[in-house]
Design a protein around this motif. Structure first.
Motif, mmCIF file in Angstrom:
data_model
loop_
_atom_site.group_PDB
_atom_site.id
_atom_site.type_symbol
_atom_site.label_atom_id
_atom_site.label_comp_id
_atom_site.label_asym_id
_atom_site.label_seq_id
_atom_site.Cartn_x
_atom_site.Cartn_y
_atom_site.Cartn_z
ATOM 1 N N ILE A 11 0.836 -1.204 0.000
ATOM 2 C CA ILE A 11 0.000 0.000 0.000
ATOM 3 C C ILE A 11 0.869 1.252 0.000
ATOM 4 C CG2 ILE A 11 -1.650 1.341 1.371
ATOM 5 C CD1 ILE A 11 -2.863 -1.312 2.291
ATOM 6 N N SER A 12 1.939 1.250 0.794
ATOM 7 C CA SER A 12 2.789 2.443 0.894
ATOM 8 C C SER A 12 3.493 2.757 -0.409
ATOM 9 C CB SER A 12 3.818 2.273 2.021
ATOM 10 O OG SER A 12 4.792 1.291 1.668
ATOM 11 N N ARG A 13 3.669 1.737 -1.266
ATOM 12 C CA ARG A 13 4.396 1.935 -2.511
ATOM 13 C C ARG A 13 3.483 2.107 -3.724
ATOM 14 N NH1 ARG A 13 9.745 -2.014 -2.111
ATOM 15 N NH2 ARG A 13 10.537 -1.127 -0.161
ATOM 16 N N LEU A 14 2.190 2.139 -3.517
ATOM 17 C CA LEU A 14 1.284 2.386 -4.632
ATOM 18 C C LEU A 14 1.578 3.757 -5.244
ATOM 19 C CD1 LEU A 14 -2.112 1.113 -3.162
ATOM 20 C CD2 LEU A 14 -0.790 0.050 -4.999
ATOM 21 N N PRO A 15 1.498 3.892 -6.559
ATOM 22 C CA PRO A 15 1.778 5.178 -7.209
ATOM 23 C C PRO A 15 0.678 6.190 -6.908
ATOM 24 C CG PRO A 15 0.983 3.583 -8.828
ATOM 25 C CD PRO A 15 1.148 2.834 -7.533
ATOM 26 N N SER A 16 0.918 7.065 -5.941
ATOM 27 C CA SER A 16 -0.125 7.983 -5.475
ATOM 28 C C SER A 16 -0.537 9.004 -6.533
ATOM 29 C CB SER A 16 0.340 8.719 -4.210
ATOM 30 O OG SER A 16 1.529 9.434 -4.451
ATOM 31 N N ALA A 17 0.407 9.433 -7.376
ATOM 32 C CA ALA A 17 0.080 10.484 -8.343
ATOM 33 C C ALA A 17 -0.925 10.025 -9.398
ATOM 34 C CB ALA A 17 1.354 11.031 -8.983
ATOM 35 N N VAL A 84 11.043 10.718 5.218
ATOM 36 C CA VAL A 84 12.287 11.495 5.135
ATOM 37 C C VAL A 84 12.819 11.506 3.711
ATOM 38 C CG1 VAL A 84 14.687 11.618 5.893
ATOM 39 C CG2 VAL A 84 12.880 11.060 7.542
ATOM 40 N N ARG A 85 12.773 10.357 3.056
ATOM 41 C CA ARG A 85 13.314 10.249 1.699
ATOM 42 C C ARG A 85 12.536 11.116 0.705
ATOM 43 N NH1 ARG A 85 13.705 5.196 1.691
ATOM 44 N NH2 ARG A 85 11.613 4.738 0.939
ATOM 45 N N ARG A 86 11.272 11.310 0.955
ATOM 46 C CA ARG A 86 10.434 12.032 -0.012
ATOM 47 C C ARG A 86 10.462 13.542 0.186
ATOM 48 N NH1 ARG A 86 4.028 11.244 -1.343
ATOM 49 N NH2 ARG A 86 4.108 12.276 -3.355
ATOM 50 N N LEU A 87 10.765 14.014 1.373
ATOM 51 C CA LEU A 87 10.680 15.447 1.670
ATOM 52 C C LEU A 87 11.986 16.163 1.352
ATOM 53 C CD1 LEU A 87 8.804 15.404 5.102
ATOM 54 C CD2 LEU A 87 7.840 15.825 2.833
ATOM 55 N N ARG A 88 11.852 17.347 0.763
ATOM 56 C CA ARG A 88 12.997 18.220 0.500
ATOM 57 C C ARG A 88 12.772 19.522 1.261
ATOM 58 N NH1 ARG A 88 14.300 21.622 -4.191
ATOM 59 N NH2 ARG A 88 12.311 20.967 -5.070
ATOM 60 N N LEU A 89 13.726 19.927 2.092
ATOM 61 C CA LEU A 89 13.554 21.088 2.952
ATOM 62 C C LEU A 89 14.151 22.331 2.307
ATOM 63 C CD1 LEU A 89 14.423 19.565 6.436
ATOM 64 C CD2 LEU A 89 12.341 19.336 5.078
ATOM 65 N N GLU A 224 5.926 18.704 -6.113
ATOM 66 C CA GLU A 224 6.666 19.088 -7.301
ATOM 67 C C GLU A 224 6.332 18.154 -8.466
ATOM 68 O OE1 GLU A 224 8.030 21.846 -7.129
ATOM 69 O OE2 GLU A 224 8.307 22.136 -4.981
ATOM 70 N N ALA A 225 6.748 18.548 -9.664
ATOM 71 C CA ALA A 225 6.401 17.799 -10.871
ATOM 72 C C ALA A 225 6.937 16.373 -10.850
ATOM 73 C CB ALA A 225 6.913 18.536 -12.111
ATOM 74 N N ASP A 226 8.070 16.156 -10.165
ATOM 75 C CA ASP A 226 8.662 14.814 -10.125
ATOM 76 C C ASP A 226 8.073 13.938 -9.020
ATOM 77 O OD1 ASP A 226 9.707 15.985 -7.868
ATOM 78 O OD2 ASP A 226 11.817 15.687 -8.406
ATOM 79 N N GLY A 227 7.064 14.455 -8.309
ATOM 80 C CA GLY A 227 6.423 13.681 -7.248
ATOM 81 C C GLY A 227 7.013 13.901 -5.869
ATOM 82 N N SER A 228 8.137 14.594 -5.788
ATOM 83 C CA SER A 228 8.722 14.891 -4.474
ATOM 84 C C SER A 228 7.900 15.969 -3.781
ATOM 85 C CB SER A 228 10.168 15.355 -4.626
ATOM 86 O OG SER A 228 10.231 16.578 -5.348
ATOM 87 N N LEU A 229 8.115 16.108 -2.495
ATOM 88 C CA LEU A 229 7.415 17.125 -1.707
ATOM 89 C C LEU A 229 8.439 18.099 -1.139
ATOM 90 C CD1 LEU A 229 4.868 14.846 0.203
ATOM 91 C CD2 LEU A 229 4.405 16.323 -1.761
ATOM 92 N N SER A 230 8.259 19.367 -1.445
ATOM 93 C CA SER A 230 9.154 20.407 -0.938
ATOM 94 C C SER A 230 8.482 21.121 0.218
ATOM 95 C CB SER A 230 9.481 21.422 -2.045
ATOM 96 O OG SER A 230 10.184 20.806 -3.097
#
Length: 287
Positions: A11-17, A84-89, A224-230
């Motif tokens: 479930i955690s790895r389902l493509p959310s976008a 942590v891996r997904r967030l960009r500060l 962001e466009a690449d799916g990351s979260l800033s």
């Protein structure tokens, strides 16, 4: 790995976008009531845009909403390292500076981007608990699931009704208080401007900042466009302090609202346009 853990990882790895976009488009087609609210809000806020531009933006709003729903569902199953891996500060030196003052901190934001995931930046990345303020859902089952997702990494939730004393306690204890300040609040609200239009907003953040003399830091979590979260943080807002408390509350609430508006203008498709933000002063907008 047992079957339960395997399902959680799946479930955690389902493509959310893509799943979220499909869900959002379906909601936009099925929910004519909220689709009309979105279109009217956009026409009110962006009169300079063409009807075609606003129509395209409305569909992007629903797609973002769908992605948010999928991501929030996944929150029950993701691991701390996944967050942590997904967030960009970006700009988090302002958060660190505020925390070093040890006077508590108010993180102000709105229903923008992936706000539920963004709440997890404090415990997952900085190791600091955030106490959010929320409205309780009427359904006990829904509330139980939402509360579990919001608090699974160590955050806490206060419920809005009669919460001022507890919010004060958090700040005076040096804690971090998270407030979403973009909802219309006729009761106990003050008049401000949002997108150049009259609106009401809660003065709670301004009142707490004056009472506790703590920094107020605008924050947002944008997709962001690449799916990351800033996760963006701005410098702490200067709070006006004079002998006129009501004037100070109005001015400081406007400064906080202006910070949220700046965020919305940067990512307009990611704000929650489904709410009747201007209903107090322009009720005809939603008739």
């Amino acid at each position: 790995m047992n079957s339960g853990m395997g399902i959680d990882r799946l479930i955690s790895r389902l493509p959310s976008a893509p799943l979220g976009r499909l869900l959002g488009l379906s909601l936009g087609l099925a929910d004519f009531y909220h689709h009309r609210i979105v279109r009217r809000n956009l026409a009110f806020a962006y009169p300079e845009h063409s009807a075609a531009e606003r129509r395209r933006l409305a569909w992007r709003v629903f797609q973002n909403y769908g992605i948010n729903l999928v991501e929030f569902f996944q929150m029950r199953f993701v691991r701390r390292e996944d967050v942590v891996r997904r967030l960009r500060l970006i700009g988090f030196e302002h958060v660190v500076s505020a925390l070093r003052q040890r006077r508590g901190m108010i993180a102000v934001s709105g229903h923008l981007g992936s706000w539920e995931v963004g709440m997890q930046v404090m415990p997952c990345v900085l190791g600091v608990k955030l106490t959010g303020v929320a409205k309780k859902f009427k359904s006990r089952i829904v509330e139980s699931q939402v509360h579990a997702a919001r608090t699974r990494f160590g955050n806490e939730i206060l419920y809005k009704k009669d919460a001022l004393a507890d919010m004060t306690r958090v700040l005076r204890g040096g804690g971090v208080l998270g407030l979403l300040v973009d909802m219309a609040r006729r009761q106990d609200g003050v008049e401000i401007e949002f997108f150049g239009k009259r609106a009401t907003a809660t003065p709670a953040a301004a009142m707490l900042a004056l009472r506790c003399r703590c920094p107020v830091v605008p924050m947002l979590c944008a997709r962001e466009a690449d799916g990351s979260l800033s996760v963006h943080a701005e410098p702490a807002l200067e709070m006006l302090r004079t002998k006129d408390l009501r004037a100070d509350l109005i001015e400081n609430t406007q400064r906080i609202t202006d910070a949220v508006e700046r965020m919305v203008r940067r990512y307009p498709e990611q704000w929650f346009w489904l709410m009747k933000r201007w209903k107090d002063h322009y009720p005809q907008l939603y008739e």
